[in-house]
Write a protein that holds these residues in place. Sequence first.
Motif, PDB file in Angstrom:
ATOM      1  N   SER A   1       0.807  -1.219   0.000  1.00  0.00           N
ATOM      2  CA  SER A   1       0.000   0.000   0.000  1.00  0.00           C
ATOM      3  C   SER A   1       0.842   1.272   0.000  1.00  0.00           C
ATOM      4  O   SER A   1       0.531   2.220  -0.720  1.00  0.00           O
ATOM      5  N   SER A   2       1.914   1.287   0.752  1.00  0.00           N
ATOM      6  CA  SER A   2       2.680   2.529   0.786  1.00  0.00           C
ATOM      7  C   SER A   2       3.287   2.824  -0.583  1.00  0.00           C
ATOM      8  O   SER A   2       3.386   3.968  -1.008  1.00  0.00           O
ATOM      9  N   MET A   3       3.646   1.764  -1.270  1.00  0.00           N
ATOM     10  CA  MET A   3       4.191   1.976  -2.612  1.00  0.00           C
ATOM     11  C   MET A   3       3.140   2.546  -3.555  1.00  0.00           C
ATOM     12  O   MET A   3       3.386   3.524  -4.270  1.00  0.00           O
ATOM     13  N   TRP A   4       1.945   1.992  -3.545  1.00  0.00           N
ATOM     14  CA  TRP A   4       0.885   2.514  -4.413  1.00  0.00           C
ATOM     15  C   TRP A   4       0.609   3.979  -4.108  1.00  0.00           C
ATOM     16  O   TRP A   4       0.427   4.796  -4.995  1.00  0.00           O
ATOM     17  N   ILE A   5       0.623   4.283  -2.834  1.00  0.00           N
ATOM     18  CA  ILE A   5       0.366   5.668  -2.456  1.00  0.00           C
ATOM     19  C   ILE A   5       1.453   6.592  -2.993  1.00  0.00           C
ATOM     20  O   ILE A   5       1.171   7.651  -3.550  1.00  0.00           O
ATOM     21  N   ARG A   6       2.693   6.165  -2.851  1.00  0.00           N
ATOM     22  CA  ARG A   6       3.772   7.016  -3.336  1.00  0.00           C
ATOM     23  C   ARG A   6       3.704   7.223  -4.840  1.00  0.00           C
ATOM     24  O   ARG A   6       3.962   8.319  -5.343  1.00  0.00           O
ATOM     25  N   VAL A   7       3.310   6.180  -5.550  1.00  0.00           N
ATOM     26  CA  VAL A   7       3.195   6.315  -7.010  1.00  0.00           C
ATOM     27  C   VAL A   7       2.095   7.300  -7.361  1.00  0.00           C
ATOM     28  O   VAL A   7       2.264   8.175  -8.211  1.00  0.00           O
ATOM     29  N   LYS A   8       0.991   7.140  -6.685  1.00  0.00           N
ATOM     30  CA  LYS A   8      -0.122   8.045  -6.951  1.00  0.00           C
ATOM     31  C   LYS A   8       0.279   9.486  -6.680  1.00  0.00           C
ATOM     32  O   LYS A   8      -0.006  10.388  -7.464  1.00  0.00           O
ATOM     33  N   GLU A   9       0.976   9.686  -5.577  1.00  0.00           N
ATOM     34  CA  GLU A   9       1.395  11.041  -5.236  1.00  0.00           C
ATOM     35  C   GLU A   9       2.377  11.602  -6.257  1.00  0.00           C
ATOM     36  O   GLU A   9       2.294  12.774  -6.638  1.00  0.00           O
ATOM     37  N   ALA A  10       3.289  10.749  -6.684  1.00  0.00           N
ATOM     38  CA  ALA A  10       4.269  11.200  -7.676  1.00  0.00           C
ATOM     39  C   ALA A  10       3.566  11.628  -8.950  1.00  0.00           C
ATOM     40  O   ALA A  10       3.881  12.662  -9.550  1.00  0.00           O
ATOM     41  N   ALA A  11       2.582  10.831  -9.346  1.00  0.00           N
ATOM     42  CA  ALA A  11       1.864  11.141 -10.578  1.00  0.00           C
ATOM     43  C   ALA A  11       1.099  12.457 -10.429  1.00  0.00           C
ATOM     44  O   ALA A  11       1.216  13.356 -11.269  1.00  0.00           O
ATOM     45  N   PHE A  12       0.378  12.584  -9.332  1.00  0.00           N
ATOM     46  CA  PHE A  12      -0.421  13.786  -9.188  1.00  0.00           C
ATOM     47  C   PHE A  12       0.421  15.021  -8.934  1.00  0.00           C
ATOM     48  O   PHE A  12       0.002  16.132  -9.235  1.00  0.00           O
ATOM     49  N   SER A  13       1.607  14.814  -8.420  1.00  0.00           N
ATOM     50  CA  SER A  13       2.449  15.991  -8.263  1.00  0.00           C
ATOM     51  C   SER A  13       2.816  16.548  -9.644  1.00  0.00           C
ATOM     52  O   SER A  13       2.893  17.759  -9.842  1.00  0.00           O
ATOM     53  N   ILE A  14       2.989  15.643 -10.593  1.00  0.00           N
ATOM     54  CA  ILE A  14       3.247  16.102 -11.970  1.00  0.00           C
ATOM     55  C   ILE A  14       1.980  16.707 -12.581  1.00  0.00           C
ATOM     56  O   ILE A  14       2.008  17.775 -13.189  1.00  0.00           O
ATOM     57  N   TYR A  15       0.870  16.019 -12.395  1.00  0.00           N
ATOM     58  CA  TYR A  15      -0.386  16.528 -12.953  1.00  0.00           C
ATOM     59  C   TYR A  15      -0.719  17.918 -12.405  1.00  0.00           C
ATOM     60  O   TYR A  15      -1.167  18.800 -13.125  1.00  0.00           O
ATOM     61  N   ASP A  16      -0.480  18.072 -11.111  1.00  0.00           N
ATOM     62  CA  ASP A  16      -0.838  19.345 -10.483  1.00  0.00           C
ATOM     63  C   ASP A  16       0.069  20.484 -10.936  1.00  0.00           C
ATOM     64  O   ASP A  16      -0.333  21.645 -10.937  1.00  0.00           O
ATOM     65  N   GLU A  17       1.273  20.120 -11.284  1.00  0.00           N
ATOM     66  CA  GLU A  17       2.218  21.152 -11.689  1.00  0.00           C
ATOM     67  C   GLU A  17       2.057  21.537 -13.159  1.00  0.00           C
ATOM     68  O   GLU A  17       2.723  22.453 -13.636  1.00  0.00           O
ATOM     69  N   THR A  18       1.236  20.800 -13.853  1.00  0.00           N
ATOM     70  CA  THR A  18       1.069  21.069 -15.273  1.00  0.00           C
ATOM     71  C   THR A  18      -0.218  21.835 -15.523  1.00  0.00           C
ATOM     72  O   THR A  18      -1.316  21.281 -15.455  1.00  0.00           O
ATOM     73  N   SER A  19      -0.085  23.122 -15.817  1.00  0.00           N
ATOM     74  CA  SER A  19      -1.270  23.904 -16.136  1.00  0.00           C
ATOM     75  C   SER A  19      -1.504  23.861 -17.644  1.00  0.00           C
ATOM     76  O   SER A  19      -0.609  23.512 -18.412  1.00  0.00           O
ATOM     77  N   PHE A  20      -2.698  24.233 -18.041  1.00  0.00           N
ATOM     78  CA  PHE A  20      -2.993  24.226 -19.467  1.00  0.00           C
ATOM     79  C   PHE A  20      -2.211  25.308 -20.201  1.00  0.00           C
ATOM     80  O   PHE A  20      -1.917  25.173 -21.391  1.00  0.00           O
ATOM     81  N   GLN A  21      -1.862  26.347 -19.472  1.00  0.00           N
ATOM     82  CA  GLN A  21      -0.988  27.346 -20.086  1.00  0.00           C
ATOM     83  C   GLN A  21       0.367  26.726 -20.413  1.00  0.00           C
ATOM     84  O   GLN A  21       0.927  26.944 -21.483  1.00  0.00           O
TER      85      GLN A  21
END
Lengths: 146, 146
Positions: free
Chosen positions: A111-131
């Motif tokens: 579980s901790s691994m899945w969580i870290r992956v999810k966080e890593a992914a969303f950290s990229i998603y969150d940092e990417t604006s449409f601009q």
Amino acid sequence: MLVPPKKNQYALRAIFELAKHMDQGPVKISDIATAQSIPLRFLEVILNQLKASGIVDSKRGFHGGYFLVKPPNQVSVGDVLRFLSRDLSPRDCIACVSKISCPFDGRCAFSSMWIRVKEAAFSIYDETSFQDLIDQEQDAGWSSEQ
Amino acid sequence: MLVPPKKNQYALRAIFELAKHMDQGPVKISDIATAQSIPLRFLEVILNQLKASGIVDSKRGFHGGYFLVKPPNQVSVGDVLRFLSRDLSPRDCIACVSKISCPFDGRCAFSSMWIRVKEAAFSIYDETSFQDLIDQEQDAGWSSEQ
DNA sequence: AATATTCCCGACTATTAAAGTCGGGAATAA
DNA sequence: TTATTCCCGACTTTAATAGTCGGGAATATT
């Protein structure tokens, strides 16, 4: 396994298209569908759903269409994907196997691994604006000089 | 959307189970299935497939069963997931929409983002060995003191 | 007011991948 | 020779995704 469902991709591409036409009045679904190669009737459903997120809004009638509520630099890919993974998919779970029937009740070595992956992914998603996406497209010279 | 398919989870959990019994002789499919709550006949298929990866091997007959080829600290989650995403799933693609029919022929504003996400995920998967998972489980006190 | 345009709504169908099953055969060791 | 265990290939089921459709409601133009 890491590829988002087509629906999500369509959603992102549609919003991307709206971002490109910010402040030029509403964009018709049919125009978006053409520009982004998305099945028209399907896109109708998707965009209509997205209104609930507050990211887009629409206007009916003659000069109707969809438009972005906030400027492209204030909307991130994460905003969209996070919205789309609400309600949706009982299989989806934060960490382990399945929220409903995890045989280990969350006490699973992975579980901790899945969580870290999810966080890593969303950290990229969150940092990417449409601009950012627009800028990238232009830097790469793909903007098909209109 | 970030949750691996059950098959992949089963594969990982099965290998995890093998890792826990390293050097104790082959482990029967039925034991793994019980320990990890995996449908028996399905697990047969999965393990048999995994042999092609060189990660596990098997022995038939009386004291037959499955076993890990290399020690748990030399096998990573990434090894397993990378193997399982071979051949599989035409929808799977490195970056954009779909290898087969990307309407933008790879020149899409999102591709670099998808790639980065994939890399971020696999960097975590690759860094996680099955020995790490065993250690974590023990540190957390879940190892159900055998 | 009439009309063209565009989104809206709900239900419906189709397609595909994932998940799971099954019967019987082949190796192995007691 | 028998019990055990994996092996093989085909099969069925289930569920999610993808996509469609008819007709209705708002809006702007004339």
